[in-house]
Structures are given as C-alpha cells and as structure tokens.
Motif scaffolding. Structure first.
Motif, PDB file in Angstrom:
ATOM      1  N   UNK A 292       0.855  -1.187   0.000  1.00 34.51           N
ATOM      2  CA  UNK A 292       0.000   0.000   0.000  1.00 34.51           C
ATOM      3  C   UNK A 292       0.891   1.238   0.000  1.00 34.51           C
ATOM      4  N   UNK A 293       0.565   2.210  -0.848  1.00 41.52           N
ATOM      5  CA  UNK A 293       1.310   3.467  -0.895  1.00 41.52           C
ATOM      6  C   UNK A 293       0.514   4.597  -0.268  1.00 41.52           C
ATOM      7  N   UNK A 294       1.228   5.617   0.186  1.00 43.73           N
ATOM      8  CA  UNK A 294       0.596   6.847   0.634  1.00 43.73           C
ATOM      9  C   UNK A 294       0.197   7.683  -0.578  1.00 43.73           C
ATOM     10  N   UNK A 295      -0.963   8.304  -0.513  1.00 44.98           N
ATOM     11  CA  UNK A 295      -1.397   9.245  -1.543  1.00 44.98           C
ATOM     12  C   UNK A 295      -1.574  10.604  -0.872  1.00 44.98           C
ATOM     13  N   UNK A 296      -0.635  11.511  -1.127  1.00 40.43           N
ATOM     14  CA  UNK A 296      -0.678  12.837  -0.516  1.00 40.43           C
ATOM     15  C   UNK A 296      -1.481  13.735  -1.455  1.00 40.43           C
ATOM     16  N   UNK A 297      -2.778  13.758  -1.246  1.00 43.59           N
ATOM     17  CA  UNK A 297      -3.689  14.355  -2.225  1.00 43.59           C
ATOM     18  C   UNK A 297      -4.098  15.780  -1.884  1.00 43.59           C
ATOM     19  N   UNK A 298      -3.941  16.198  -0.637  1.00 46.15           N
ATOM     20  CA  UNK A 298      -4.384  17.544  -0.256  1.00 46.15           C
ATOM     21  C   UNK A 298      -3.449  18.626  -0.760  1.00 46.15           C
ATOM     22  N   UNK A 299      -2.159  18.308  -0.856  1.00 45.07           N
ATOM     23  CA  UNK A 299      -1.163  19.327  -1.165  1.00 45.07           C
ATOM     24  C   UNK A 299       0.031  18.677  -1.856  1.00 45.07           C
ATOM     25  N   UNK A 300       0.828  19.510  -2.496  1.00 49.03           N
ATOM     26  CA  UNK A 300       2.094  19.058  -3.073  1.00 49.03           C
ATOM     27  C   UNK A 300       3.220  19.863  -2.436  1.00 49.03           C
ATOM     28  N   UNK A 301       4.419  19.632  -2.890  1.00 50.50           N
ATOM     29  CA  UNK A 301       5.531  20.521  -2.549  1.00 50.50           C
ATOM     30  C   UNK A 301       5.456  21.788  -3.405  1.00 50.50           C
ATOM     31  N   UNK A 302       6.020  22.874  -2.896  1.00 53.11           N
ATOM     32  CA  UNK A 302       6.111  24.078  -3.736  1.00 53.11           C
ATOM     33  C   UNK A 302       7.152  23.905  -4.838  1.00 53.11           C
ATOM     34  N   UNK A 303       7.909  22.786  -4.808  1.00 54.31           N
ATOM     35  CA  UNK A 303       8.859  22.482  -5.884  1.00 54.31           C
ATOM     36  C   UNK A 303       8.220  21.667  -7.007  1.00 54.31           C
ATOM     37  N   UNK A 304       6.980  21.229  -6.796  1.00 57.08           N
ATOM     38  CA  UNK A 304       6.324  20.445  -7.844  1.00 57.08           C
ATOM     39  C   UNK A 304       6.138  21.314  -9.086  1.00 57.08           C
ATOM     40  N   UNK A 305       6.378  20.762 -10.282  1.00 55.99           N
ATOM     41  CA  UNK A 305       6.189  21.554 -11.506  1.00 55.99           C
ATOM     42  C   UNK A 305       4.795  22.169 -11.629  1.00 55.99           C
ATOM     43  N   UNK A 306       3.780  21.494 -11.089  1.00 57.06           N
ATOM     44  CA  UNK A 306       2.438  22.070 -11.140  1.00 57.06           C
ATOM     45  C   UNK A 306       2.407  23.412 -10.409  1.00 57.06           C
ATOM     46  N   UNK A 307       3.001  23.454  -9.218  1.00 52.28           N
ATOM     47  CA  UNK A 307       2.965  24.705  -8.462  1.00 52.28           C
ATOM     48  C   UNK A 307       3.917  25.738  -9.053  1.00 52.28           C
ATOM     49  N   UNK A 308       5.048  25.284  -9.573  1.00 52.49           N
ATOM     50  CA  UNK A 308       5.971  26.224 -10.199  1.00 52.49           C
ATOM     51  C   UNK A 308       5.281  26.965 -11.346  1.00 52.49           C
ATOM     52  N   UNK A 309       4.500  26.225 -12.114  1.00 48.82           N
ATOM     53  CA  UNK A 309       3.751  26.868 -13.197  1.00 48.82           C
ATOM     54  C   UNK A 309       2.618  27.718 -12.640  1.00 48.82           C
ATOM     55  N   UNK A 310       1.984  27.249 -11.602  1.00 42.94           N
ATOM     56  CA  UNK A 310       0.857  27.979 -11.015  1.00 42.94           C
ATOM     57  C   UNK A 310       1.269  29.343 -10.492  1.00 42.94           C
ATOM     58  N   UNK A 311       2.425  29.421  -9.857  1.00 40.36           N
ATOM     59  CA  UNK A 311       2.836  30.682  -9.254  1.00 40.36           C
ATOM     60  C   UNK A 311       3.569  31.593 -10.249  1.00 40.36           C
ATOM     61  N   UNK A 312       3.807  31.121 -11.466  1.00 39.83           N
ATOM     62  CA  UNK A 312       4.548  31.927 -12.444  1.00 39.83           C
ATOM     63  C   UNK A 312       3.825  33.237 -12.768  1.00 39.83           C
ATOM     64  N   UNK A 313       2.491  33.186 -12.828  1.00 42.03           N
ATOM     65  CA  UNK A 313       1.720  34.396 -13.140  1.00 42.03           C
ATOM     66  C   UNK A 313       0.247  34.115 -12.870  1.00 42.03           C
ATOM     67  N   UNK A 314      -0.527  35.161 -12.627  1.00 44.65           N
ATOM     68  CA  UNK A 314      -1.956  34.979 -12.423  1.00 44.65           C
ATOM     69  C   UNK A 314      -2.633  34.409 -13.670  1.00 44.65           C
ATOM     70  N   UNK A 315      -2.010  34.627 -14.809  1.00 40.38           N
ATOM     71  CA  UNK A 315      -2.578  34.124 -16.065  1.00 40.38           C
ATOM     72  C   UNK A 315      -2.129  32.707 -16.405  1.00 40.38           C
ATOM     73  N   UNK A 316      -1.330  32.090 -15.546  1.00 35.55           N
ATOM     74  CA  UNK A 316      -0.822  30.742 -15.806  1.00 35.55           C
ATOM     75  C   UNK A 316      -1.961  29.755 -16.016  1.00 35.55           C
ATOM     76  N   UNK A 317      -1.748  28.804 -16.903  1.00 37.69           N
ATOM     77  CA  UNK A 317      -2.766  27.780 -17.176  1.00 37.69           C
ATOM     78  C   UNK A 317      -3.039  26.920 -15.947  1.00 37.69           C
ATOM     79  N   UNK A 318      -2.085  26.821 -15.058  1.00 35.84           N
ATOM     80  CA  UNK A 318      -2.270  26.027 -13.850  1.00 35.84           C
ATOM     81  C   UNK A 318      -2.496  26.900 -12.608  1.00 35.84           C
ATOM     82  N   UNK A 319      -2.789  28.166 -12.791  1.00 32.19           N
ATOM     83  CA  UNK A 319      -3.019  29.030 -11.632  1.00 32.19           C
ATOM     84  C   UNK A 319      -4.110  28.455 -10.729  1.00 32.19           C
ATOM     85  N   UNK A 320      -5.170  27.966 -11.336  1.00 36.02           N
ATOM     86  CA  UNK A 320      -6.316  27.480 -10.572  1.00 36.02           C
ATOM     87  C   UNK A 320      -6.136  26.041 -10.093  1.00 36.02           C
TER      88      UNK A 320
END
Length: 530
Positions: free
Chosen positions: A97-125
């Motif tokens: 059985x693996x852990x699934x950390x579903x509530x949050x990621x690291x701020x180093x995750x590429x998803x968040x890196x793209x999200x914080x790049x700009x308010x207009x980022x495709x992954x902002x939301x």
C-alpha cells in the motif's frame, strides 16, 4: 461474511521508510533495506505493508511534500528498486500500500511552479489563490496545522496561496476538475505497476469552503494548546464536497480488481463513518484513530468499542490503529506490561488492525535532544511537546552499535535500550511481545471467528474488558485485565467452558476454563469455547 475481501482478514503493517532499514549505509532507511527485511514481516505473519511516502521530495515534511507523484526519491532508491520490492513482496504473499498525498504538493512540484509563475498561468487554478483582504493581509483567519496562518503571500503576483501545513506545501484545488483528473492518473500509474492500494493522507482537508468564510473561535482553547486549535475548522475540514472527491478516487480504484482505499481521518465516529459513502462507495476503510488518544481504562474502551460498532454502516468493515508516525509509541503511553494487553486488544477486535513498525517489539518513545530535532512541527511550535521524531526513530533489529539499522550515522538517535530491546533478542523468547504478536496473528489466521467473526460485548466491571468473537460454531472469549492487580472473573453457569489458548504472559496454554477465570495483573487471555 459470504465473500470477504482480502483486507477483511488482513493485518496491515506501517513502515516509515526512513527508519526501517538502511540498505546503502547513508543513515537513512530505503527501499533496498525494506527488501532485506521482508522476511521479518512474513515471520510476524502480517498480510500487507503500507509505506509512508517515498516520492521525490525536498523533505521539508519528510516526504509529505511531494515534488513528483510518479517517481521514487533517490534517497530511497529508484523505480526499479520499487518494482523489485513489489515483486519480492508479492512472491511472499504480501500486499503493498502506498501513501497518496492528495491535499497538497511541494512548492517544488512543476504544477505549483507553473501555477505561481503568473496569475494568467494555465495552472493558476490548480492551487488555491486569493487576493489580500480589503484592508490588506491574509484573506481570512484560517490557520496552518503546523502553526501560524494558513496563507502565504506571493509578492511577485500580489496574491496569497493556501497551505494547510507548511508554507512549502501548497494546497491543491480539488474544485478544479483538471486537478482531479491529474491525481486520478497518478493513482492509475501506481495501480498499473502492481500496487495493491493507497492510504490517502489528510482526507478531511481535501476541500475548503467555497466562500472562504472565517472559522469560528474555539471557546475551549487554552494557552498551551496546539495553536491551530484556536479556531474550529468548520470551513477548512470535513466539508460535504469531500465525499464527491473520495467517490471519484474510489471509481479509479475500482477499475482494478482487489485494490484498497484507506483514508486518514481524525474525526468522531458519527462523522468518520460517513466516509464509507452512501452505498459503501467511498473509502473501504476510514482510519479509526480512537485508540491513539483514548484513556487506557477498561470501561472507557468498552464504551468506545460499542459506540464504533453501533455507528458503522451496514457492511462497513471496521479497523483499529494503536500507533503511527504522528503519535507517541503505545509502549510509552500505557507502559510495557500493558503494551502486551494492548496488542491482544488490537489483534482480537473485529476489523483490520494496523501495526506500526517497532510496536511488535515494544519500542518506546525516544526523547530527542534539541540539536537532533528534525520534525518541522516541533521546529515551528517548540516547547509544547508536539514533536513526532520520538516515534520515528530507527527500527531496533539487533544489539550491535547501530542496532542493525545502518552502517552510517542514523538520521535520528537510536533508543538507548536498543541493545536489550530488539528483534534478535525477542525472537527466541517465548514471553516476548514479539512472540505474542506472532502468536496472535497466527491465531487470527487459523480461526475465521477471530478474523471475520462477530464482536459480542460481555458484561464486566472495573479494570476488566470482556468480549466474544464468534462465527458459526466457533467462539472465543477475550479477557483483558487493564489493571495492576489480579482479578477473578465469575461467569454464569455454562456461559464459558473451554480451554485457554493464549496468554500475554506466554504460559497457560491448554488450561481448562469452566465458569470462572483468574487473571494476573496486566494479563490478557484468549479462551476457545467448546
């Protein structure tokens, strides 16, 4: 049960990978080290192992800050090492059985890196961003579980992002269907690899109030309480929409046969059982943590068990937990003598029990010197005794200088008692808590009544806890003395007649029991009725 699933009969064993076994000598446990000790799990008799996170991570929260959901952190090994672990475990009949950390990621995750790049980022939301309050400052009064506010200001974009835990653990926005779809693909990635299920982390936090209303003040809060309890998490935890998220995860799990979905929840029974889903289409097992903080008193425990059994939905399978990576060790909570009684309780109650690594040998909570503290919770909120390092110390395998854990410097201190309290010493000792665990698990496996039978409470007083387990003609009485004085039990004539098959003291096998039973101090017994 007409057709029980594997987890109805299973005993689950939690491994904290950093602390189980170090295979490469760097002082931190790893996957190869786990492979080297799989035979220990087979000897113990457990059915499945659950790994705390092994994904790539900056380790700000020791793996619960995930930077890549579909790989293995080099500290623990490689995907090939993980595949080898799966193969070796499955060959031995062990599920993984693996852990699934579903509530949050690291701020180093590429998803968040793209999200914080700009308010207009495709992954902002993909994460939860808000403008400052009208007068400036955080959008509302929500608090972090690890101390301080739950909002972090991002100067580059002029907005705040939400973090239920560390500022480096931004919360994912599960209201965005793209996030749900991406996480579903993560689950499929591991299930296709052969993983047998997931334990989903921080389930009650998965979704927050859409209107971002302030949480109400907690009238019971007192100085010295954990700082996050200053408010009641009315709008940040246990939101009704969470059940839709879990149902979606369950749909993905059900695409694969015989897979399991467990959820981490710290809720009272009436709220906990809702997570099974309306038609048992939610979590297979919402983790029941009641024993982690319950007063170790027989009458309290008897009432607690009855309330849980009553609250369960029809067909909902119970589960019990005595220890985990966030709570003090059971042997230190109740004492060495009662730790054996606790083991008998855990392994004879109806439902799936979860063992925490080291509890099978009675490992104790370790006091960590200030200069060796690693837990971000303790570092953020010092002085309140909230640190979790003391229950995460290295597994004590033998009496060597490094306890058989590593050839290097252990990442956390070893217990000073490791030369006496270790697996090697206890393996040949018929009276050890390790031997008791082995015998209890073997008894469960040999007798369906103890694995999947009914739970039937019996009347008892004082320090005595009594119940039956029954299936068809097979019946057992479990009698536990939670006190330090001997106790005599008188049953109604003809109510109890049989033989004693197991005592926590390691003796009395085969003793005939007829209408009365004498228990020594701190003793538990299992009686097979004739």
């Amino acid at each position: 049960m007409a057709d029980p699933a594997w987890w109805h009969r299973a005993v689950l064993y939690q491994i904290y990978p950093r602390s189980f076994r170090d295979g490469d000598g760097d002082g931190v446990g790893d996957i190869r080290g786990i492979c080297q000790r799989l035979d220990h799990l087979v000897e113990l008799g457990v059915d499945a192992l659950w790994l705390s996170p092994v994904f790539p991570s900056p380790m700000d929260d020791f793996g619960y800050d995930v930077a890549d959901y579909c790989d293995i952190d080099p500290m623990f090994g490689t995907l090939a090492d993980f595949d080898a672990l799966l193969t070796d475990a499955h060959k031995r009949g062990l599920k993984v059985i693996l852990d699934l950390v579903a509530n949050h990621s690291s701020d180093r995750h590429p998803w968040f890196q793209e999200s914080r790049a700009a308010q207009s980022s495709a992954k902002r939301d993909w994460y939860i961003w808000r403008d400052p309050a009208p007068g400036g400052g955080p959008p509302n009064n929500w608090l972090s579980e690890f101390g301080g506010g739950a909002w972090e200001f991002d100067a580059a974009s002029g907005q705040y992002y939400l973090h239920t835990f560390l500022a480096s653990q931004p919360d994912l926005n599960w209201r965005n269907p793209e996030v749900a779809a991406a996480m579903h693909e993560v689950v499929r990635f591991w299930l296709k690899r052969g993983v047998d299920g997931f334990r989903a982390d921080a389930v009650r936090h998965l979704i927050k109030d859409e209107a971002f209303r302030d949480n109400p003040a907690n009238p019971a809060y007192r100085d010295g309480d954990p700082p996050d309890t200053a408010v009641l998490p009315l709008y940040t935890a246990d939101r009704p929409e969470a059940h839709d998220i879990i149902a979606g995860l369950r749909d993905v799990i059900d695409e694969f046969p015989d897979r399991l979905l467990i959820g981490e929840l710290n809720l009272p029974f009436d709220k906990l059982v809702a997570y099974y889903g309306r038609d048992l289409d939610g979590l297979h097992l919402p983790f029941n943590f009641a024993l982690l903080s319950a007063p170790w008193k027989a009458r309290h425990l008897a009432g607690l068990i009855d309330r849980y059994e009553t609250a369960l939905p029809k067909g909902g399978w119970p589960n019990w937990v005595l220890g985990n990576h966030d709570k003090p060790r059971i042997a230190s909570r109740v004492g060495d003598a009662q730790a054996k009684v606790a083991a008998m309780l855990l392994l004879t109650l109806r439902g799936m029990p979860t063992l925490y690594y080291g509890d099978e040998i009675g490992m104790r909570q370790i006091k960590i010197p200030p200069d060796r503290v690693r837990d971000p919770y303790e570092l953020n909120v010092p002085g309140l005794g909230l640190g979790r390092d003391g229950c995460r110390t290295p597994m004590q395998w033998d009496a060597s200088s490094k306890a058989g854990f590593t050839k290097g410097k252990p990442w956390l201190p070893l217990g000073e008692d490791h030369r006496q309290l270790n697996v090697e010493n206890q393996r040949a000792d018929r009276t050890s808590i390790f031997t008791l665990h082995k015998r209890l698990i073997a008894l469960r496996r040999a007798h369906p009544a103890l694995a999947v039978g009914d739970y039937r409470p019996m009347t008892a007083t004082g320090d005595l806890l009594l119940f039956q387990r029954a299936l068809d003609r097979e019946r057992f009485v479990v009698a536990l003395n939670l006190g330090a004085e001997p106790v005599e039990v008188d049953f109604a004539k003809g109510e109890v007649s049989g033989r004693l098959v197991l005592s926590t003291h390691g003796d009395r096998d085969g003793e005939v029991v007829t209408d009365a039973l004498a228990l020594r101090d701190n003793e538990g017994v299992v009686v097979e009725l004739s």
